[in-house]
Write an enzyme that holds these catalytic residues in place. Structure first.
Site, short mmCIF file in Angstrom:
data_model
loop_
_atom_site.label_atom_id
_atom_site.label_comp_id
_atom_site.label_asym_id
_atom_site.label_seq_id
_atom_site.Cartn_x
_atom_site.Cartn_y
_atom_site.Cartn_z
N TYR A 158 13.89 24.35 22.31
CA TYR A 158 14.99 25.00 21.57
C TYR A 158 14.81 26.51 21.56
CZ TYR A 158 18.89 24.85 18.26
OH TYR A 158 20.12 24.99 17.66
N LYS A 165 19.23 30.12 14.56
CA LYS A 165 19.84 29.18 13.62
C LYS A 165 19.22 29.32 12.22
CE LYS A 165 22.82 26.77 16.14
NZ LYS A 165 24.27 26.69 15.84
#
Length: 257
Positions: A158, A165
Site C-alpha cells: 500500500y 489515507k
C-alpha cells in the site's frame, strides 16, 4: 421506502465514479434508491464514456468533468450546483491517486513530487470540497470520504497511500470539529479491499484480496453494494449523530487484522 435511510428531497454530489464497478457507483445507487437527486462527475474525456451510462441509470441531471488537479474544474462543479440547485445536502469524495512509480516504491523511496500529488488528489481535495460545499449547506449536511485500513496499520504494497489515507482520516476529525456548529457531519468510510480499476494499481492486489478474505470473520469480501448502504445511512438524517468517525464497512476485517 426505508424509514431509516430516506433521502427523498435531498441532493447530493458524487465524485469518484470511474465505471459501473466503482465504490462511488455502489454508493450513488443507494443514494438514488433512497430518493436523492444526484450530481456526478467524470475525470476526463477518456473516462466519460464509462461514467455516462452510470449517470443515465442514476437519472443524474448534472454530469460534469472534474479533475481536481486542473485549475477551476472543481470550482465549476460547485458553481453549477449553486446555479441549478442552490443547495447541497451531502457529498461523497471517492478519489485517490499516486504516480505508479511512487505507489510501487517503498515509502522511503517515494519522491517528494509523488507524495505531494498523492496528498493533493487523495486528501486535500476533500478539504477543498468541504470549503466549497459550505455556502450550499446552510441547513447542514453530510460530507463523506472513502478510506482503507492501510491508514492505521501497515498493509503490504500500500506504500505511500498509507500515510496519505491517515492524513485523510485525520482531516475528517478536524473538519468534523470545525463544522459541527454548522450542523455538518463528516465521515470516513473505511472499506474492505474492492477490486476496482483504481485498486488495480496496487501491486499484488489479488494476493491482498485472498489474505483479507481468509482473515475476515465470515471469510467475506465486501461489495460496492454493501458499502453503498453504509454511505446512504451516513447521508441520511439517521446519520447525523455520527461525526468525526472512521466507519468500517469491511465485514469486520479491522477487528481481527
Amino acid at each position: 421506502m426505508n424509514a431509516v435511510i430516506d433521502l427523498a428531497g435531498k441532493r447530493g454530489l458524487v465524485i469518484g465514479i470511474a465505471n459501473q464497478d466503482s465504490i462511488a457507483t455502489g454508493c450513488a445507487r443507494h443514494f438514488r434508491d433512497a430518493g436523492a437527486e444526484l450530481a456526478v462527475t467524470y475525470l476526463n474525456e477518456r473516462a466519460e464514456p464509462f461514467v455516462r451510462p452510470v449517470a443515465e441509470a442514476l437519472e443524474a441531471p448534472i454530469v460534469l468533468p472534474c479533475d481536481v488537479t486542473r485549475p477551476g474544474e472543481l470550482e465549476a462543479v460547485f458553481a453549477r450546483i449553486a446555479e441549478d440547485w442552490g443547495r447541497l445536502d451531502f457529498l461523497l469524495h471517492s478519489i485517490a491517486f499516486a504516480p505508479r512509480e511512487d505507489l510501487h516504491a517503498s515509502l522511503v523511496d517515494c519522491s517528494a513530487d509523488g507524495f505531494s500529488l498523492a496528498m493533493n488528489v487523495s486528501c486535500h481535495s476533500f478539504i477543498r470540497m468541504a470549503k466549497l460545499a459550505l455556502p450550499l449547506m446552510s441547513a447542514g449536511g453530510s460530507l463523506m470520504t472513502v478510506s482503507f485500513y492501510g491508514a492505521e496499520r501497515v498493509v503490504s504494497n500500500y506504500n505511500v497511500m498509507g500515510p496519505v489515507k491517515a492524513a485523510l482520516e485525520s482531516s475528517v476529525r478536524y473538519l468534523a470539529a470545525d463544522l459541527a456548529a454548522r450542523n455538518i457531519h463528516v465521515h470516513a468510510i473505511s472499506t474492505g479491499p474492492v477490486k476496482t480499476r483504481a485498486a488495480s494499481g496496487i501491486e499484488h492486489f489479488d494476493a491482498l484480496l485472498d489474505d483479507v478474505r481468509e482473515r475476515t470473520p465470515a471469510h467475506h469480501l465486501v461489495t460496492i453494494d454493501e458499502i453503498g448502504r453504509v454511505a446512504a445511512l451516513l447521508a441520511s438524517d439517521a446519520g447525523r449523530t455520527l461525526t468525526g468517525s472512521t466507519v468500517y464497512a469491511d465485514a469486520g476485517f479491522h477487528a481481527v487484522a
